[in-house]
Design a protein around this motif. Structure first.
Motif, mmCIF file in Angstrom:
data_model
loop_
_atom_site.group_PDB
_atom_site.id
_atom_site.type_symbol
_atom_site.label_atom_id
_atom_site.label_comp_id
_atom_site.label_asym_id
_atom_site.label_seq_id
_atom_site.Cartn_x
_atom_site.Cartn_y
_atom_site.Cartn_z
ATOM 1 N N GLU A 3 0.834 -1.201 0.000
ATOM 2 C CA GLU A 3 0.000 0.000 0.000
ATOM 3 C C GLU A 3 0.874 1.258 0.000
ATOM 4 O OE1 GLU A 3 -3.463 1.763 -0.574
ATOM 5 O OE2 GLU A 3 -3.255 -0.408 -0.349
ATOM 6 N N GLN A 4 1.967 1.232 0.723
ATOM 7 C CA GLN A 4 2.882 2.362 0.762
ATOM 8 C C GLN A 4 3.547 2.558 -0.609
ATOM 9 O OE1 GLN A 4 6.104 2.069 3.580
ATOM 10 N NE2 GLN A 4 6.578 4.254 3.433
ATOM 11 N N VAL A 5 3.954 1.473 -1.243
ATOM 12 C CA VAL A 5 4.560 1.554 -2.578
ATOM 13 C C VAL A 5 3.546 2.130 -3.566
ATOM 14 C CG1 VAL A 5 5.458 0.211 -4.510
ATOM 15 C CG2 VAL A 5 6.229 -0.282 -2.181
ATOM 16 N N LYS A 6 2.303 1.699 -3.467
ATOM 17 C CA LYS A 6 1.251 2.181 -4.344
ATOM 18 C C LYS A 6 1.039 3.690 -4.141
ATOM 19 C CE LYS A 6 -3.463 0.971 -5.626
ATOM 20 N NZ LYS A 6 -4.591 0.100 -5.336
ATOM 21 N N HIS A 7 1.032 4.103 -2.885
ATOM 22 C CA HIS A 7 0.858 5.522 -2.569
ATOM 23 C C HIS A 7 2.034 6.347 -3.102
ATOM 24 C CE1 HIS A 7 -0.272 9.131 -0.412
ATOM 25 N NE2 HIS A 7 0.942 9.172 0.122
ATOM 26 N N LEU A 8 3.245 5.881 -2.897
ATOM 27 C CA LEU A 8 4.428 6.598 -3.366
ATOM 28 C C LEU A 8 4.490 6.648 -4.893
ATOM 29 C CD1 LEU A 8 7.081 5.327 -0.821
ATOM 30 C CD2 LEU A 8 6.026 7.577 -0.904
ATOM 31 N N ASP A 13 3.965 9.813 -9.853
ATOM 32 C CA ASP A 13 3.256 10.100 -11.102
ATOM 33 C C ASP A 13 2.727 11.534 -11.113
ATOM 34 O OD1 ASP A 13 3.765 7.547 -12.017
ATOM 35 O OD2 ASP A 13 1.800 6.763 -11.431
ATOM 36 N N TRP A 14 2.180 11.977 -9.974
ATOM 37 C CA TRP A 14 1.659 13.333 -9.876
ATOM 38 C C TRP A 14 2.775 14.358 -10.055
ATOM 39 C CZ3 TRP A 14 2.310 17.583 -6.710
ATOM 40 C CH2 TRP A 14 1.361 18.585 -6.829
ATOM 41 N N PHE A 15 3.908 14.135 -9.385
ATOM 42 C CA PHE A 15 5.033 15.055 -9.502
ATOM 43 C C PHE A 15 5.589 15.105 -10.920
ATOM 44 C CE2 PHE A 15 5.485 14.634 -4.787
ATOM 45 C CZ PHE A 15 5.309 15.986 -4.499
#
Length: 44
Positions: A3-8, A13-15
C-alpha cells in the motif's frame, strides 16, 4: 508495504505530471489588441 509503494508511485506520477506535463504558462498567447510593451522609440 504494498500500500505504501502504491501511494508513493501515485505521488511520483503526480510530480512527474506537474514537472513535465503541459502547462498553461508555456502557451503562447498574444492578442492583437494588446499592443507592444515598449514602443520602438522607448526600446533600449
Amino acid at each position: 508495504m504494498r500500500e505504501q509503494v502504491k501511494h508513493l508511485q501515485h505521488q511520483l506520477d503526480w510530480f512527474k505530471k506537474q514537472l513535465f506535463g503541459p502547462k498553461s504558462e508555456k502557451r503562447v498567447y498574444d492578442p492583437a489588441e494588446q499592443g507592444e510593451l515598449f514602443q520602438p522609440a522607448d526600446a533600449p
